[in-house]
Design an enzyme around this catalytic site. Structure first.
Site, short mmCIF file in Angstrom:
data_model
loop_
_atom_site.label_atom_id
_atom_site.label_comp_id
_atom_site.label_asym_id
_atom_site.label_seq_id
_atom_site.Cartn_x
_atom_site.Cartn_y
_atom_site.Cartn_z
N HIS A 130 44.03 61.37 84.27
CA HIS A 130 44.81 60.68 85.31
C HIS A 130 46.17 59.94 84.82
O HIS A 130 46.02 59.20 83.81
CB HIS A 130 43.88 59.55 85.97
CG HIS A 130 44.67 58.80 87.08
ND1 HIS A 130 44.99 59.35 88.05
CD2 HIS A 130 45.15 57.58 87.00
CE1 HIS A 130 45.66 58.27 89.00
NE2 HIS A 130 45.73 57.34 88.35
N ARG A 137 53.14 50.07 94.82
CA ARG A 137 51.69 50.87 94.58
C ARG A 137 50.48 49.86 94.54
O ARG A 137 50.41 48.97 94.14
CB ARG A 137 51.91 51.49 93.36
CG ARG A 137 50.92 52.36 92.94
CD ARG A 137 51.19 53.00 91.42
NE ARG A 137 49.97 53.69 91.04
CZ ARG A 137 48.63 53.40 90.50
NH1 ARG A 137 49.00 52.06 89.98
NH2 ARG A 137 47.92 54.21 90.08
#
Length: 83
Positions: free
Chosen positions: A12, A22
Site C-alpha cells: 500500500h 485526506r
C-alpha cells in the site's frame, strides 16, 4: 502464505495531494495471536511442499513491528530450498 505464493500482496502506498485533505482510518483486525498461519490444504496441489514455515500470528506481528515498511515481512518464514 495462505495461497502458498499463488497470489501476491500489493504494498500500500499513498500519493499525497497538497490541495485536498485526506482522511485515514485505523482498524484493528486479525486472528488470535496464537493462530497458526500456513497454506490452506485446499489450495495445495498433490504433494506440493509449502514455501513457508508454519508460524503464529504473534510471530508475524512481532517480525512486522521490528521491520521497516520496505522489508520483506515474510522473509523470516520462507523455507530455504536445499540444493
Amino acid at each position: 502464505v495462505m495461497t502458498n505464493g499463488r497470489f501476491k500482496s500489493v504494498k500500500h502506498r499513498v500519493v499525497a495531494n497538497g490541495t485536498k485533505s485526506r482522511v485515514s482510518m485505523v482498524y484493528f483486525g486479525g486472528p488470535p495471536l496464537s493462530e497458526k498461519i500456513a497454506p490452506l490444504p485446499s489450495l495445495m496441489q498433490g504433494e506440493e511442499d509449502s514455501l513457508y514455515k508454519e508460524f503464529t500470528w504473534f510471530e508475524y506481528k512481532k517480525s512486522a513491528f521490528n521491520s521497516r515498511l520496505s522489508d520483506n515481512r515474510l522473509g523470516l518464514f520462507e523455507k530455504t530450498i536445499a540444493s
